[in-house]
Every structure is written in structure tokens, then in C-alpha cells.
Design a protein around this motif. Structure first.
Motif, PDB file in Angstrom:
ATOM      1  N   ILE A 221       0.832  -1.206   0.000  1.00 52.76           N
ATOM      2  CA  ILE A 221       0.000   0.000   0.000  1.00 52.76           C
ATOM      3  C   ILE A 221       0.874   1.268   0.000  1.00 52.76           C
ATOM      4  CG2 ILE A 221      -0.290   0.181   2.499  1.00 52.76           C
ATOM      5  CD1 ILE A 221      -3.301   0.710   1.914  1.00 52.76           C
ATOM      6  N   ASP A 222       0.480   2.264  -0.792  1.00 52.26           N
ATOM      7  CA  ASP A 222       1.248   3.517  -0.898  1.00 52.26           C
ATOM      8  C   ASP A 222       0.702   4.614   0.001  1.00 52.26           C
ATOM      9  OD1 ASP A 222      -1.082   3.894  -2.518  1.00 52.26           O
ATOM     10  OD2 ASP A 222      -0.056   5.489  -3.611  1.00 52.26           O
ATOM     11  N   SER A 223      -0.595   4.549   0.352  1.00 56.85           N
ATOM     12  CA  SER A 223      -1.199   5.503   1.273  1.00 56.85           C
ATOM     13  C   SER A 223      -2.298   4.774   2.031  1.00 56.85           C
ATOM     14  CB  SER A 223      -1.740   6.723   0.526  1.00 56.85           C
ATOM     15  OG  SER A 223      -2.812   6.355  -0.317  1.00 56.85           O
ATOM     16  N   SER A 224      -2.661   5.325   3.191  1.00 56.07           N
ATOM     17  CA  SER A 224      -3.604   4.608   4.031  1.00 56.07           C
ATOM     18  C   SER A 224      -4.258   5.557   5.032  1.00 56.07           C
ATOM     19  CB  SER A 224      -2.845   3.533   4.819  1.00 56.07           C
ATOM     20  OG  SER A 224      -3.641   2.967   5.834  1.00 56.07           O
ATOM     21  N   PRO A 225      -5.509   5.274   5.402  1.00 55.59           N
ATOM     22  CA  PRO A 225      -6.079   5.966   6.555  1.00 55.59           C
ATOM     23  C   PRO A 225      -5.194   5.687   7.767  1.00 55.59           C
ATOM     24  CG  PRO A 225      -7.762   4.658   5.447  1.00 55.59           C
ATOM     25  CD  PRO A 225      -6.451   4.288   4.839  1.00 55.59           C
ATOM     26  N   VAL A 226      -5.161   6.641   8.699  1.00 54.23           N
ATOM     27  CA  VAL A 226      -4.371   6.455   9.909  1.00 54.23           C
ATOM     28  C   VAL A 226      -5.237   6.675  11.140  1.00 54.23           C
ATOM     29  CG1 VAL A 226      -2.131   7.129   8.932  1.00 54.23           C
ATOM     30  CG2 VAL A 226      -3.576   8.864   9.958  1.00 54.23           C
ATOM     31  N   THR A 227      -4.813   6.033  12.210  1.00 54.84           N
ATOM     32  CA  THR A 227      -5.276   6.392  13.542  1.00 54.84           C
ATOM     33  C   THR A 227      -4.216   7.332  14.075  1.00 54.84           C
ATOM     34  OG1 THR A 227      -6.399   4.280  13.856  1.00 54.84           O
ATOM     35  CG2 THR A 227      -5.815   5.542  15.853  1.00 54.84           C
ATOM     36  N   MET A 228      -4.605   8.562  14.370  1.00 52.21           N
ATOM     37  CA  MET A 228      -3.630   9.554  14.783  1.00 52.21           C
ATOM     38  C   MET A 228      -4.010  10.125  16.142  1.00 52.21           C
ATOM     39  SD  MET A 228      -2.087  12.735  12.671  1.00 52.21           S
ATOM     40  CE  MET A 228      -0.570  13.455  13.246  1.00 52.21           C
TER      41      MET A 228
END
Length: 183
Positions: free
Chosen positions: A172-179
């Protein structure tokens, strides 16, 4: 099977995003997503305006100490009132500024922005170049890009720590994050 758009909520762009020779997110060490010296600065911008090197120079001493730079433009305020403007004509980080960040601040692992994308859809040519500079296409190393971050109630200055943990899916090149951030 999971299918998500790149710009789905708060998300991170890794080196493979805009750099065909970059690493996918699942190949980065976990510590690349953990920040011990995050610094938040306010850089007010209007729709389509770009963040330039001169916007950051006043805080360069602080940025040089940071491993995560959070840039709050205030653009999040129009998310609900003008969603089309928020999505299609946000501020951007200019390609000159992206190169400036890469050249001047070797401690930065990531930048976080309170708008949808490092690039504004009003100037995708410069936006593509910005992504390429940040993600290591022209120089070894990279700075990940965390986009669409809610910074509403976070004080400016150094924070205690922060994290932006993506989905670790193969290739994967980009992803949702938990921040999260502690201040």
C-alpha cells in the motif's frame, strides 16, 4: 478485499505514493509513525494559497528539532460550510517548500496538514512535484505526508508526542491512519 480511496479521512502518503521506487507503508519501520518531538505551527492560508518557504523561516529553529511538523492553516473551518471548496481548492505546499523541507530538515519523518492534500487541485502540476520532492523521488530519504488532520484544539508549539498508525497492508502507498497527540 478492502477498497479505499487515497483521500479518505485522515491519511498518510508513504514513499511509494508518487515515487515508483519508494517503499510501501508496510515496509517502513514502526518507529517511522511514532513522533517524540512533534511541533505545531500556524500558517494561515485561504483557498488555493500555497505554503512557501518564507512561511516557515521564522520557526526554522524549532522545525529543525522536530520529527513531525504539523501545519495548521485554519482551512478546516470551512469543511462543513463549503465542502466543495474544502475538497477541490484547498491550500497546498508548493514544490519549492517541499524541496526546502527536504533540504533543510533531516530530522522530519512526516508533516501533517489540516487540509485534504499536500497538493491543491487548482494546481496539480506543482502538487505532483511537491509530492515527488517530499517522498524521495529526486533525493534519498523522504518525509511522509499526513493529510486532513483535525488540529482544532491543539496548542501551537512542541507537543509531548504523537503517532499516525496506518493500516499495514501489503504494497500500500497511502492509508487511513489512527492519529493521536499528547500535549
Amino acid at each position: 478485499m478492502i477498497h479505499l480511496f487515497n483521500h479518505y479521512g485522515t491519511h498518510i502518503d508513504g514513499p511509494l505514493h508518487f515515487n515508483p521506487n519508494g517503499s510501501s507503508l508496510d515496509h517502513l519501520a514502526l518507529n517511522h509513525f511514532l513522533y517524540e518531538k512533534p511541533f505545531l505551527m500556524d500558517v494561515p492560508k485561504q483557498p488555493g494559497q500555497k505554503i512557501e518557504p518564507h512561511d516557515l523561516e521564522e520557526k526554522a529553529t524549532y522545525i529543525s528539532q522536530a520529527d513531525l511538523l504539523l501545519i495548521r492553516t485554519g482551512f478546516w473551518k470551512i469543511r462543513e460550510s463549503s465542502p466543495d471548496v474544502y475538497e477541490k481548492n484547498g491550500p497546498a505546499v508548493s514544490s519549492c517548500c517541499a524541496q526546502y523541507l527536504r533540504d533543510r530538515f533531516p530530522n522530519l519523518k512526516a508533516i501533517a496538514l489540516d487540509f485534504v492534500s499536500l497538493a491543491s487541485y487548482s494546481d496539480t502540476t506543482d502538487g505532483d512535484l511537491s509530492h515527488q520532492h517530499m517522498l524521495g523521488m529526486y533525493k534519498n530519504g523522504f518525509i511522509c505526508i499526513i493529510e486532513d488532520v483535525n488540529m482544532k484544539n491543539i496548542p501551537s508549539g512542541f507537543l509531548k508526542k504523537a503517532a499516525a498508525i496506518p493500516l499495514f497492508l501489503e504494497g500500500i502507498d497511502s492509508s487511513p491512519v489512527t492519529m493521536w497527540a499528547e500535549f
